[in-house]
Write a protein that holds these residues in place. Structure first.
Motif, PDB file in Angstrom:
ATOM      1  N   ARG A   1      13.873   9.743  -2.455  1.00 30.11           N
ATOM      2  CA  ARG A   1      14.591   8.967  -1.439  1.00 30.11           C
ATOM      3  C   ARG A   1      13.952   9.187  -0.080  1.00 30.11           C
ATOM      4  N   THR A   2      13.810   8.122   0.691  1.00 31.10           N
ATOM      5  CA  THR A   2      13.284   8.235   2.055  1.00 31.10           C
ATOM      6  C   THR A   2      14.349   7.760   3.038  1.00 31.10           C
ATOM      7  N   ASP A   3      14.033   7.867   4.318  1.00 33.20           N
ATOM      8  CA  ASP A   3      14.950   7.378   5.340  1.00 33.20           C
ATOM      9  C   ASP A   3      14.664   5.934   5.720  1.00 33.20           C
ATOM     10  N   PHE A   4      13.706   5.302   5.049  1.00 30.03           N
ATOM     11  CA  PHE A   4      13.296   3.945   5.401  1.00 30.03           C
ATOM     12  C   PHE A   4      14.215   2.920   4.757  1.00 30.03           C
ATOM     13  N   GLN A   5      14.412   1.829   5.471  1.00 34.46           N
ATOM     14  CA  GLN A   5      15.307   0.765   5.019  1.00 34.46           C
ATOM     15  C   GLN A   5      14.516  -0.479   4.630  1.00 34.46           C
ATOM     16  N   PRO A   6      15.094  -1.365   3.818  1.00 35.08           N
ATOM     17  CA  PRO A   6      14.426  -2.640   3.543  1.00 35.08           C
ATOM     18  C   PRO A   6      14.262  -3.407   4.855  1.00 35.08           C
ATOM     19  N   PRO A   7      13.069  -3.910   5.158  1.00 34.59           N
ATOM     20  CA  PRO A   7      12.876  -4.614   6.419  1.00 34.59           C
ATOM     21  C   PRO A   7      13.079  -6.112   6.301  1.00 34.59           C
TER      22      PRO A   7
ATOM     23  N   LEU B   1      20.837   0.314   2.861  1.00 32.74           N
ATOM     24  CA  LEU B   1      20.211   1.052   1.764  1.00 32.74           C
ATOM     25  C   LEU B   1      19.027   1.870   2.255  1.00 32.74           C
ATOM     26  N   ARG B   2      18.603   2.817   1.443  1.00 29.03           N
ATOM     27  CA  ARG B   2      17.397   3.592   1.716  1.00 29.03           C
ATOM     28  C   ARG B   2      16.398   3.349   0.592  1.00 29.03           C
ATOM     29  N   MET B   3      15.118   3.329   0.952  1.00 32.41           N
ATOM     30  CA  MET B   3      14.064   3.032  -0.014  1.00 32.41           C
ATOM     31  C   MET B   3      13.619   4.286  -0.757  1.00 32.41           C
ATOM     32  N   ILE B   4      13.188   4.096  -1.988  1.00 33.25           N
ATOM     33  CA  ILE B   4      12.709   5.171  -2.863  1.00 33.25           C
ATOM     34  C   ILE B   4      11.216   4.988  -3.068  1.00 33.25           C
TER      35      ILE B   4
ATOM     36  N   GLY C   1       0.790  -1.231   0.000  1.00 33.32           N
ATOM     37  CA  GLY C   1       0.000   0.000   0.000  1.00 33.32           C
ATOM     38  C   GLY C   1       0.814   1.268   0.000  1.00 33.32           C
ATOM     39  N   PRO C   2       1.770   1.417  -0.954  1.00 35.26           N
ATOM     40  CA  PRO C   2       2.594   2.627  -0.970  1.00 35.26           C
ATOM     41  C   PRO C   2       1.763   3.895  -1.153  1.00 35.26           C
ATOM     42  N   ALA C   3       2.282   4.991  -0.618  1.00 35.81           N
ATOM     43  CA  ALA C   3       1.646   6.305  -0.698  1.00 35.81           C
ATOM     44  C   ALA C   3       2.766   7.337  -0.793  1.00 35.81           C
ATOM     45  N   PRO C   4       2.455   8.594  -1.150  1.00 34.30           N
ATOM     46  CA  PRO C   4       3.519   9.606  -1.212  1.00 34.30           C
ATOM     47  C   PRO C   4       4.337   9.639   0.085  1.00 34.30           C
ATOM     48  N   GLY C   5       5.647   9.471  -0.055  1.00 32.33           N
ATOM     49  CA  GLY C   5       6.530   9.445   1.100  1.00 32.33           C
ATOM     50  C   GLY C   5       6.643   8.089   1.763  1.00 32.33           C
ATOM     51  N   TYR C   6       5.840   7.134   1.308  1.00 32.20           N
ATOM     52  CA  TYR C   6       5.849   5.783   1.873  1.00 32.20           C
ATOM     53  C   TYR C   6       6.090   4.771   0.759  1.00 32.20           C
ATOM     54  N   PRO C   7       7.313   4.244   0.662  1.00 26.09           N
ATOM     55  CA  PRO C   7       7.657   3.322  -0.433  1.00 26.09           C
ATOM     56  C   PRO C   7       6.977   1.963  -0.269  1.00 26.09           C
ATOM     57  N   GLU C   8       6.917   1.233  -1.350  1.00 28.01           N
ATOM     58  CA  GLU C   8       6.394  -0.128  -1.292  1.00 28.01           C
ATOM     59  C   GLU C   8       7.278  -1.006  -0.408  1.00 28.01           C
ATOM     60  N   ASN C   9       6.642  -2.004   0.217  1.00 27.49           N
ATOM     61  CA  ASN C   9       7.371  -3.043   0.951  1.00 27.49           C
ATOM     62  C   ASN C   9       8.264  -2.509   2.070  1.00 27.49           C
ATOM     63  N   THR C  10       7.751  -1.566   2.847  1.00 25.77           N
ATOM     64  CA  THR C  10       8.484  -1.138   4.042  1.00 25.77           C
ATOM     65  C   THR C  10       7.568  -1.256   5.256  1.00 25.77           C
ATOM     66  N   LEU C  11       8.166  -1.424   6.406  1.00 20.63           N
ATOM     67  CA  LEU C  11       7.402  -1.541   7.642  1.00 20.63           C
ATOM     68  C   LEU C  11       6.671  -0.238   7.950  1.00 20.63           C
ATOM     69  N   GLU C  12       7.319   0.880   7.665  1.00 23.61           N
ATOM     70  CA  GLU C  12       6.693   2.176   7.923  1.00 23.61           C
ATOM     71  C   GLU C  12       5.438   2.357   7.068  1.00 23.61           C
ATOM     72  N   THR C  13       5.486   1.860   5.839  1.00 20.10           N
ATOM     73  CA  THR C  13       4.320   1.957   4.962  1.00 20.10           C
ATOM     74  C   THR C  13       3.185   1.085   5.480  1.00 20.10           C
ATOM     75  N   LEU C  14       3.509  -0.103   5.956  1.00 22.88           N
ATOM     76  CA  LEU C  14       2.479  -0.968   6.525  1.00 22.88           C
ATOM     77  C   LEU C  14       1.828  -0.310   7.736  1.00 22.88           C
ATOM     78  N   GLN C  15       2.634   0.294   8.594  1.00 25.47           N
ATOM     79  CA  GLN C  15       2.083   0.964   9.770  1.00 25.47           C
ATOM     80  C   GLN C  15       1.202   2.136   9.350  1.00 25.47           C
TER      81      GLN C  15
ATOM     82  N   ASN D   1      17.815  -1.284  -8.068  1.00 22.75           N
ATOM     83  CA  ASN D   1      17.916   0.114  -8.477  1.00 22.75           C
ATOM     84  C   ASN D   1      16.597   0.864  -8.513  1.00 22.75           C
ATOM     85  N   ARG D   2      15.467   0.202  -8.746  1.00 24.48           N
ATOM     86  CA  ARG D   2      14.196   0.933  -8.856  1.00 24.48           C
ATOM     87  C   ARG D   2      13.690   1.418  -7.504  1.00 24.48           C
ATOM     88  N   THR D   3      13.804   0.597  -6.475  1.00 24.97           N
ATOM     89  CA  THR D   3      13.159   0.911  -5.198  1.00 24.97           C
ATOM     90  C   THR D   3      14.128   1.248  -4.078  1.00 24.97           C
ATOM     91  N   THR D   4      15.439   1.196  -4.342  1.00 22.58           N
ATOM     92  CA  THR D   4      16.406   1.511  -3.288  1.00 22.58           C
ATOM     93  C   THR D   4      17.531   2.387  -3.842  1.00 22.58           C
TER      94      THR D   4
END
Length: 315
Positions: free
Chosen positions: A138-144, A129-132, A64-78, A109-112
């Motif tokens: 670029r965001t401050d979120f990392q692959p979980p 890495l940081r997620m895109i 469920g990615p949204a602006p500022g929230y990349p796909e497949n991150t814990l922060e996006t799920l929260q 390369n596409r998401t990080t």
């Protein structure tokens, strides 16, 4: 939208595991909406409850990615959970040194901020890495790690649809789910009868999605070791098959359908072309129980059946 609470025991568990929910949402612990709730139903019973009460579960594709929230991150799920989404389709890959993590593509390369192949990269590198996001920012979120996401789901009540990538196996994923004690928070995704049989062999207690459009298909899956009480019947993304949904419902099996896909071709775009999204209500009226979409937040705002599912069945 209702929000499900973390119990005191859950918070203690999370603290022992590095306070996962706090990383995703630092304000969660101070939110009075996150007070203790009743234990969740076992997942097969939960799906039965949603079906019997004519509710619907909205699954956010790639988390469920949204602006500022990349796909497949814990922060996006929260974030999605805070918006009322309870089901998240996520992608599970494996690093060179055997760590299961969330990542859709074979390459980074596409998401990080990284490059190269996931399977050729060790976890020490991946974790730095940081997620895109989908806007290329670029965001401050990392692959979980998958383990961290499973623990978050177990404590929040979220449901994860796990989409296995070629770098890992169903057995490895099932082992991680068992180790986290998160079996009641997981749906495994299969793309063929053979994969459904693999999942059932890896752990017959896990729920899964598999292609089924009535009793004949369900019986074939049962012959392969799939427990029908743990089956959600996937019916594709091309066009709704109301007759198949009715046949599945008659068998006590929840139908699933996806409006996601390639931008400009997916049903999500067609349904929102006139701005009202009334087609989603028609899907629910015809018995759909699980809807996978690239527009979970718009769909959740347009429907009341997802609220009904949470109010009646929990999570």
């Amino acid at each position: 939208m209702l929000r499900i609470a973390l119990s005191i025991a859950a918070l203690a568990t999370l603290a022992a595991c590095g306070d996962i929910s706090q990383k995703a949402n630092p304000d969660a612990a101070d939110d009075p909406a996150l007070s203790a709730s009743a234990p969740a139903l076992p997942l097969p019973d939960y799906f039965d409850c949603v079906r019997q009460n004519k509710g619907v579960l909205i699954a956010g594709h790639r988390g469920g990615p949204a602006p500022g929230y990349p796909e497949n991150t814990l922060e996006t799920l929260q974030y999605g959970f805070s918006q009322g989404i309870r089901v998240f389709e996520i992608d599970v890959a494996e690093s060179r040194d055997g760590v299961l993590l969330l990542m859709h593509d074979n390459r980074l390369n596409r998401t990080t901020t990284g490059d190269g192949y996931v399977a050729d990269t060790d976890w020490a590198t991946l974790s730095g890495l940081r997620m895109i996001d989908n806007d290329g920012q670029r965001t401050d979120f990392q692959p979980p790690k998958l383990t961290d996401v499973l623990l978050w789901a177990k404590q929040s009540g979220a449901i994860l649809e796990l989409d296995r990538k070629p770098t890992t196996s169903f057995r490895n994923i099932a082992s991680a789910v068992r180790a986290a004690g998160a079996g009641d928070n997981v749906l495994m995704i299969s793309y063929s009868d053979a994969e459904a049989a693999e999942i059932a062999a890896a752990d017959p207690a896990l729920m899964l999605t598999a292609s089924a459009r009535g009793s004949r298909d369900i019986g074939r899956l049962e012959a392969l070791g799939v427990d029908r009480t743990r089956l959600v019947a996937w019916t594709g993304t091309n066009s709704p098959d109301y007759a198949a949904w009715a046949r599945n419902l008659k068998e006590g099996v929840e139908p699933a359908f996806g409006t996601l896909g390639r931008r400009g071709e997916r049903l999500d775009d067609l349904y929102w072309a006139d701005g009202d999204g009334s087609e989603y209500r028609e899907l629910v009226d015809n018995g759909l129980v699980l809807l996978a979409t690239d527009e979970p937040y718009r769909v959740a705002a347009a429907l009341t059946s997802d609220d009904l599912a949470r109010q009646t069945c929990g999570r």
